[in-house]
Motif scaffolding. Structure first.
Motif, PDB file in Angstrom:
ATOM      1  N   PRO A 146       0.838  -1.212   0.000  1.00 41.36           N
ATOM      2  CA  PRO A 146       0.000   0.000   0.000  1.00 41.36           C
ATOM      3  C   PRO A 146       0.866   1.252   0.000  1.00 41.36           C
ATOM      4  O   PRO A 146       1.984   1.247   0.493  1.00 41.36           O
ATOM      5  CB  PRO A 146      -0.803  -0.128   1.295  1.00 41.36           C
ATOM      6  CG  PRO A 146       0.026  -1.006   2.162  1.00 41.36           C
ATOM      7  CD  PRO A 146       0.759  -1.937   1.249  1.00 41.36           C
ATOM      8  N   ASP A 147       0.316   2.289  -0.558  1.00 38.98           N
ATOM      9  CA  ASP A 147       1.022   3.560  -0.628  1.00 38.98           C
ATOM     10  C   ASP A 147       0.804   4.291   0.696  1.00 38.98           C
ATOM     11  O   ASP A 147      -0.318   4.678   1.029  1.00 38.98           O
ATOM     12  CB  ASP A 147       0.456   4.383  -1.799  1.00 38.98           C
ATOM     13  CG  ASP A 147       1.546   5.084  -2.566  1.00 38.98           C
ATOM     14  OD1 ASP A 147       2.715   4.744  -2.315  1.00 38.98           O
ATOM     15  OD2 ASP A 147       1.226   5.949  -3.386  1.00 38.98           O
ATOM     16  N   ILE A 148       1.848   4.463   1.466  1.00 37.00           N
ATOM     17  CA  ILE A 148       1.728   5.135   2.757  1.00 37.00           C
ATOM     18  C   ILE A 148       2.314   6.526   2.621  1.00 37.00           C
ATOM     19  O   ILE A 148       3.481   6.682   2.280  1.00 37.00           O
ATOM     20  CB  ILE A 148       2.462   4.347   3.850  1.00 37.00           C
ATOM     21  CG1 ILE A 148       1.871   2.955   3.979  1.00 37.00           C
ATOM     22  CG2 ILE A 148       2.391   5.088   5.173  1.00 37.00           C
ATOM     23  CD1 ILE A 148       2.579   2.078   4.972  1.00 37.00           C
ATOM     24  N   LYS A 149       1.493   7.512   2.914  1.00 34.60           N
ATOM     25  CA  LYS A 149       1.955   8.892   2.851  1.00 34.60           C
ATOM     26  C   LYS A 149       2.132   9.395   4.273  1.00 34.60           C
ATOM     27  O   LYS A 149       1.328   9.079   5.151  1.00 34.60           O
ATOM     28  CB  LYS A 149       0.936   9.763   2.111  1.00 34.60           C
ATOM     29  CG  LYS A 149       0.806   9.382   0.663  1.00 34.60           C
ATOM     30  CD  LYS A 149      -0.186  10.271  -0.035  1.00 34.60           C
ATOM     31  CE  LYS A 149      -0.307   9.830  -1.482  1.00 34.60           C
ATOM     32  NZ  LYS A 149      -1.328  10.567  -2.204  1.00 34.60           N
ATOM     33  N   PRO A 150       3.195  10.167   4.509  1.00 28.92           N
ATOM     34  CA  PRO A 150       3.392  10.682   5.870  1.00 28.92           C
ATOM     35  C   PRO A 150       2.298  11.669   6.248  1.00 28.92           C
ATOM     36  O   PRO A 150       1.862  12.475   5.440  1.00 28.92           O
ATOM     37  CB  PRO A 150       4.750  11.363   5.802  1.00 28.92           C
ATOM     38  CG  PRO A 150       4.999  11.604   4.364  1.00 28.92           C
ATOM     39  CD  PRO A 150       4.238  10.581   3.603  1.00 28.92           C
ATOM     40  N   GLN A 151       1.846  11.549   7.485  1.00 30.04           N
ATOM     41  CA  GLN A 151       0.802  12.457   7.976  1.00 30.04           C
ATOM     42  C   GLN A 151       1.440  13.474   8.916  1.00 30.04           C
ATOM     43  O   GLN A 151       2.329  13.143   9.695  1.00 30.04           O
ATOM     44  CB  GLN A 151      -0.257  11.678   8.743  1.00 30.04           C
ATOM     45  CG  GLN A 151      -0.982  10.671   7.871  1.00 30.04           C
ATOM     46  CD  GLN A 151      -1.980   9.858   8.697  1.00 30.04           C
ATOM     47  OE1 GLN A 151      -2.005   9.959   9.916  1.00 30.04           O
ATOM     48  NE2 GLN A 151      -2.789   9.083   8.016  1.00 30.04           N
ATOM     49  N   LYS A 152       0.923  14.694   8.829  1.00 30.17           N
ATOM     50  CA  LYS A 152       1.477  15.741   9.678  1.00 30.17           C
ATOM     51  C   LYS A 152       0.787  15.753  11.032  1.00 30.17           C
ATOM     52  O   LYS A 152       1.366  16.099  12.034  1.00 30.17           O
ATOM     53  CB  LYS A 152       1.333  17.097   8.997  1.00 30.17           C
ATOM     54  CG  LYS A 152       2.188  17.236   7.781  1.00 30.17           C
ATOM     55  CD  LYS A 152       2.066  18.599   7.169  1.00 30.17           C
ATOM     56  CE  LYS A 152       2.904  18.673   5.915  1.00 30.17           C
ATOM     57  NZ  LYS A 152       2.778  19.966   5.269  1.00 30.17           N
ATOM     58  N   ASP A 153      -0.447  15.379  11.087  1.00 29.03           N
ATOM     59  CA  ASP A 153      -1.192  15.410  12.342  1.00 29.03           C
ATOM     60  C   ASP A 153      -1.263  14.000  12.925  1.00 29.03           C
ATOM     61  O   ASP A 153      -2.270  13.305  12.845  1.00 29.03           O
ATOM     62  CB  ASP A 153      -2.613  15.934  12.099  1.00 29.03           C
ATOM     63  CG  ASP A 153      -2.617  17.366  11.612  1.00 29.03           C
ATOM     64  OD1 ASP A 153      -1.668  18.090  11.993  1.00 29.03           O
ATOM     65  OD2 ASP A 153      -3.541  17.741  10.887  1.00 29.03           O
ATOM     66  N   SER A 154      -0.178  13.580  13.522  1.00 32.12           N
ATOM     67  CA  SER A 154      -0.144  12.243  14.114  1.00 32.12           C
ATOM     68  C   SER A 154      -0.590  12.237  15.559  1.00 32.12           C
ATOM     69  O   SER A 154      -0.857  11.199  16.138  1.00 32.12           O
ATOM     70  CB  SER A 154       1.245  11.645  14.001  1.00 32.12           C
ATOM     71  OG  SER A 154       2.135  12.394  14.788  1.00 32.12           O
TER      72      SER A 154
END
Length: 159
Positions: A146-154
């Motif tokens: 799967p394509d995992i994109k970094p999230q800013k609001d973790s």
């Protein structure tokens, strides 16, 4: 062993036997010292070990000498005991500080283990097993990751 046995004899007021034990100790120490020096001077591969320079060996020599002098001095002033011709026998069986070993005994055989039962375990009479052949390897299909994109609001905060 003779040195420490001599110290034990001196503590139990057997000064004559202690002197004899320490004299034998001195004799055996001189033999051991000669052998250690000869061993240290041998040529050969590997590290050069010098047992005669070991701390225990050096301390033992002075301990033997000092204890023998003390025994002779005390025998001349206090005990006046004769020095026996032979060294006293050492009690080699420890009677303190050690647990008695429990002798090992094999357990009794169960009634089910008869000669006929044991003969049934003959591996030469085993059936031929075809499952021992290796199975051909199946082709492994690639999985799509799967394509995992970094999230800013973790939700993590550094304080």
């Amino acid at each position: 062993a003779y040195c420490y046995h001599g110290q034990t004899l001196l503590a139990s007021d057997k000064c004559g036997e202690a002197i004899r034990s320490l004299q034998d100790s001195e004799k055996f120490f001189a033999k051991a010292e000669a052998l250690c020096k000869e061993y240290g001077e041998t040529k050969g591969p590997g590290t050069t070990a010098k047992p005669s320079g070991h701390l225990f060996f050096r301390k033992l020599g002075s301990l033997i000498k000092n204890t023998l002098e003390k025994c002779q001095r005390e025998n001349g002033f206090i005990y006046f005991q004769k020095v026996p011709a032979e060294a006293p026998q050492m009690d080699l069986k420890a009677n303190y500080g050690l647990v008695e070993p429990v002798p090992f005994e094999f357990p009794a055989l169960n009634a089910h283990w008869t000669p006929e039962t044991l003969a049934a375990f003959d591996l030469t009479k085993r059936p031929k097993d075809d499952t021992a052949k290796p199975k051909p390897d199946e082709e492994v299909k690639p999985l799509k990751e799967p394509d995992i994109k970094p999230q800013k609001d973790s939700g993590c905060q550094i304080s």
